[in-house]
Design a protein around this motif. Structure first.
Motif, short mmCIF file in Angstrom:
data_model
loop_
_atom_site.label_atom_id
_atom_site.label_comp_id
_atom_site.label_asym_id
_atom_site.label_seq_id
_atom_site.Cartn_x
_atom_site.Cartn_y
_atom_site.Cartn_z
N LEU A 154 0.74 -1.37 -0.14
CA LEU A 154 -0.13 -0.20 -0.02
C LEU A 154 0.92 1.06 -0.02
N PHE A 155 0.60 2.09 -0.91
CA PHE A 155 1.37 3.40 -1.08
C PHE A 155 0.64 4.58 -0.54
N GLY A 156 1.19 5.45 0.36
CA GLY A 156 0.45 6.46 0.64
C GLY A 156 1.12 7.71 0.44
N VAL A 157 0.55 8.91 0.26
CA VAL A 157 1.00 10.17 -0.12
C VAL A 157 0.18 11.43 1.07
N GLY A 158 1.07 11.90 1.80
CA GLY A 158 0.28 13.08 2.62
C GLY A 158 1.34 13.84 3.15
N LEU B 55 2.86 20.83 10.51
CA LEU B 55 2.93 19.99 9.25
C LEU B 55 4.36 20.56 8.60
N THR B 56 4.90 19.45 8.20
CA THR B 56 6.23 19.70 7.31
C THR B 56 6.27 19.39 6.04
N GLY B 57 6.98 18.38 5.46
CA GLY B 57 7.25 18.30 4.11
C GLY B 57 6.15 17.19 3.61
N VAL B 58 6.13 16.82 2.22
CA VAL B 58 5.30 15.90 1.66
C VAL B 58 5.88 14.46 2.20
N LYS B 59 5.00 13.59 2.56
CA LYS B 59 5.59 12.38 3.17
C LYS B 59 4.81 11.29 2.29
N LEU B 60 5.86 10.49 1.65
CA LEU B 60 5.60 9.36 1.00
C LEU B 60 5.64 7.81 1.99
N GLY B 61 4.82 6.96 1.96
CA GLY B 61 4.80 5.87 2.80
C GLY B 61 4.65 4.71 2.09
N LEU B 62 5.35 3.39 2.28
CA LEU B 62 5.01 2.27 2.01
C LEU B 62 4.82 1.02 2.82
N PHE B 63 3.55 0.68 2.87
CA PHE B 63 3.13 -0.43 3.96
C PHE B 63 3.24 -1.64 3.47
N ASP B 64 3.37 -2.67 4.52
CA ASP B 64 2.90 -4.06 3.96
C ASP B 64 1.80 -4.61 4.51
N VAL B 65 0.57 -4.57 3.82
CA VAL B 65 -0.61 -5.24 4.27
C VAL B 65 -1.04 -6.57 3.85
N ARG C 129 2.50 -3.28 8.47
CA ARG C 129 3.87 -2.85 8.79
C ARG C 129 4.35 -1.64 8.00
N ALA C 130 5.18 -0.87 8.33
CA ALA C 130 5.56 0.53 7.67
C ALA C 130 6.86 -0.23 7.15
N LEU C 131 7.17 -0.08 5.86
CA LEU C 131 8.07 -0.88 5.16
C LEU C 131 9.21 0.42 5.03
N ALA C 132 8.85 1.52 4.51
CA ALA C 132 9.57 2.74 4.26
C ALA C 132 8.99 3.84 4.13
N SER C 133 9.64 4.96 4.11
CA SER C 133 9.05 6.45 4.17
C SER C 133 9.93 7.21 3.53
#
Length: 658
Positions: free
Chosen positions: A520-524, A533-543, A550-554
């Motif tokens: 699962l990929f997230g943008v926020g 609030l700070t920068g644009v966050k990209l997140g990669l999750f294992d669902v 689990r959070a794999l990377a950000s």
């Protein structure tokens, strides 16, 4: 001003009785219904003489490069909610030609034309400009709002959709469904506005070049457009300006009765106006529905029109009432309507009434038209952001409808507002699963979450939902206050939905994108300990394991004041899968320090490797609009290993690997 003028669909005061089902109108019944509605509106207005109404509604040369025909290659358009259901946007591709809309002139003045920019792929796989086509300006001199275009390559046709609002005179008295503002409190005086939707059709030749085709104008506002194969589906809402409501306040009872008796269906129904032919009713009176159980006094006609892009023939259905959200799957279309008005405070916060109810009307879609199927209702509302309301819906493979609503009465404009003593925290969200009852034309609640057996809320006290995404038998919900809880919903058993797992990480995701192999990929946004609030966050999750996400990377891009294309549109991103790698192109404006001037503006390349379960940020493709940091019109598509990037009405082309 328009938002502050009217709130919601309106009500006569007390909630309407149960039963949201629509009923087809026979000849004369639509007019009778509207006459009764006008009398009730007038009575309500007489009891509380209103303030002026704020808003009445309630939308070339060819360059020298020659085209090269060829077989389309793997490509991506901008992101959509449901696979197979396209949405209007500023850029489209069929894998061989890329069509981009330069809307900068239209926003500056409705009398200035838009441009259609066409790029085509040559024998070497590169893209070059082949056409710049001026589109005729709008027929009115009002406020222009270009909405985007739809491309039906198989039908060799495209259409550009725009909405225009034209001042038409002095305001009417404030109607009962509106929350109006005194003119003295406004910098600019209130004005009645007439809304129209313009459809500029384009014919595409065998080489992909465009020619101007028929132009159609429709009365009303454009709520949404969708496309399935060569069928264009548009949803519009028309607020007729009727002689009865333009009578002076001291008009006699006889004058009112005489005016009412002269009312015809032609005055109530919206018109379909071809540029070179006589106007006609958008739908026949007998293809309209009314909702007897709804006590709302709103006077709007919402129409679903299905247009065959090959022949431009059309079919439609309408009902009396407004629509606040449209959801469409390949098999059906759902309209959400609200029964009661909401208020907008000076701070910008929206206040919904307690015991809020949202009605849902489902129409079956067969590729050529729609037919009414059933109606239902859910407790709560669809949130505070109109662009995200459709994402609160999903249709399961078996036809069940899932809806995530909010039962709180007030939201907040910024995450920092959640800590304000002046802003009560929103209540947790409610998931409702509805099933169509054969023969009863009703959508009945099969299950809700939370419930007595599973009371855990979807969101902790003080949190607000930011992102919702349904995928198969899963639902993903992100809430936020200081941290980002990601909830994984198990929807495998429709009668017993449950929260399967929960993950807490800093910041929050505004949009979620399911990827292959349980990712699962997230943008926020990222957030500091102070909740800033700070920068644009990209997140990669294992669902892959719903019980243990689990959070794999950000990766955080930029500092405070940074933005992404998704802050302006759900289409501000595109994704293309190539083997194990998903390539993601995201327009960004990135500051080097908190709110620093001259942010870096461009298209951020991102890669997700589903085999390695890794996230990598690649080089930025600079925007072609030098000195601009406006992301509103930033869009991109991928064709093979090429990126075509539209920014501020200009196009640049680059390879995926710089």
């Amino acid at each position: 001003m328009l938002l502050a003028g009217c709130g919601g669909s309106g009500s006569g005061g007390s909630p309407p009785p149960a039963g949201p089902a629509l009923e087809a109108s026979a000849g004369g019944e639509l007019v009778a219904h509207v006459r009764a509605l006008l009398v009730q509106r007038d009575a309500q207005r007489q009891q509380s003489p209103g303030l002026p109404l704020l808003a009445a509604t309630g939308s070339a040369p060819t360059l020298a490069v020659s085209a090269t025909s060829g077989t389309p290659v793997d490509h991506s358009n901008t992101a959509v909610q449901e696979a197979g259901v396209d949405e209007d946007d500023l850029i489209k591709t069929d894998g061989q030609s890329v069509y981009s809309l330069d809307t900068t002139g239209a926003f500056a003045s409705p009398t200035r034309p838009m441009r259609l920019l066409v790029h085509q792929r040559d024998a070497g796989g590169k893209f070059a400009p082949v056409q710049s086509l001026l589109l005729p300006p709008g027929a009115t001199a009002g406020y222009a709002s270009p909405r985007g275009m739809q491309l039906a390559a198989a039908a060799r046709r495209a259409v550009v959709l725009s909405e225009f609002m034209e001042p038409i005179g002095s305001p009417s008295p404030c109607p009962p469904e509106a929350v109006c503002i005194a003119p003295a409190a406004l910098i600019y005086p209130p004005t009645q506005l007439k809304s129209t939707v313009e459809l500029q059709f384009l014919s595409l030749d065998a080489g992909g070049l465009a020619q101007l085709g028929e132009k159609i104008t429709i009365d009303g506002r454009l709520i949404a457009s969708r496309r399935v194969d060569s069928s264009l589906v548009i949803v519009t809402s028309h607020a007729p300006r009727l002689a009865y409501e333009l009578l002076p306040a001291d008009a006699s009872a006889q004058t009112k009765a005489d005016t009412l008796s002269r009312l015809t269906a032609a005055e109530v129904l919206p018109l379909w106006r071809p540029a070179q032919a006589q106007a006609q009713a958008l739908v026949p009176e007998t293809d309209c529905y009314v909702q007897p159980a709804n006590a709302s006094l709103v006077l709007e006609i919402t129409t679903i029109t299905v247009i065959d892009m090959a022949t431009l023939s059309r079919k439609g259905r309408c009902f009396v009432g407004g629509a606040e959200a449209v959801y469409m799957s390949p098999k059906s279309l759902v309209l959400a309507t609200s029964r009661l008005p909401f208020r907008i405070l000076d701070s910008g916060r929206i206040v919904y009434p307690l015991q809020y109810t949202t009605d849902l009307h489902r129409f079956a879609f067969d590729g050529s038209g729609v037919d009414y199927r059933a109606s239902g209702e859910v407790t709560g509302h669809l949130g505070w952001d109109p662009s995200r309301k459709p994402y609160r819906f999903s249709e399961a493979d078996n036809g069940d409808l899932r809806v995530l609503t909010f039962t709180g009465d007030m939201g907040w404009a910024l995450p920092a507002d959640a800590d304000s003593s002046q802003a009560p925290p929103p209540s947790p969200a409610t998931l409702t699963i509805l099933r169509e009852s054969a023969g009863e034309r009703s959508l009945k609640a099969l299950a809700t979450l939370p419930n007595a057996q599973r009371p855990a809320p979807i969101g902790k006290p003080g949190e607000q939902v930011h992102a919702v995404r349904f995928a198969g038998e899963r639902g993903y919900v992100v809430t936020f206050r200081r941290i980002d809880p990601l909830y994984v919903l198990d929807l495998a058993s429709p009668a017993d939905p449950k929260i399967a797992g929960e993950l807490t990480v800093p910041g929050f995701s505004d949009y979620l994108f399911p990827l292959p192999n349980g990712l699962l990929f997230g943008v926020g946004r990222d957030a500091a300990a102070s909740n800033q609030l700070t920068g644009v966050k990209l997140g990669l999750f294992d669902v892959s394991d719903a019980a243990q996400p689990r959070a794999l990377a950000s990766q955080v891009l930029g500092s405070s004041g940074s933005q992404s294309g998704l802050d302006f549109s759900s289409h501000g991103i595109n994704l293309l899968q190539s083997g194990d790698v998903t390539r993601i192109a995201l327009p960004v404006s990135l500051t080097s320090a908190p709110y620093a001037a001259n942010p870096a503006h461009g298209l951020q390349r991102v890669e997700v490797d589903s085999r390695l379960r890794a996230l990598a940020v690649r080089a930025l493709l600079p925007s072609p609009a030098a000195g601009s940091s406006d992301l509103w019109g930033d869009r991109s598509v991928q064709v093979g290993d090429q990126l075509v990037y539209l920014s501020a009405g200009q196009v640049t082309v680059g390879g995926w690997s710089p």
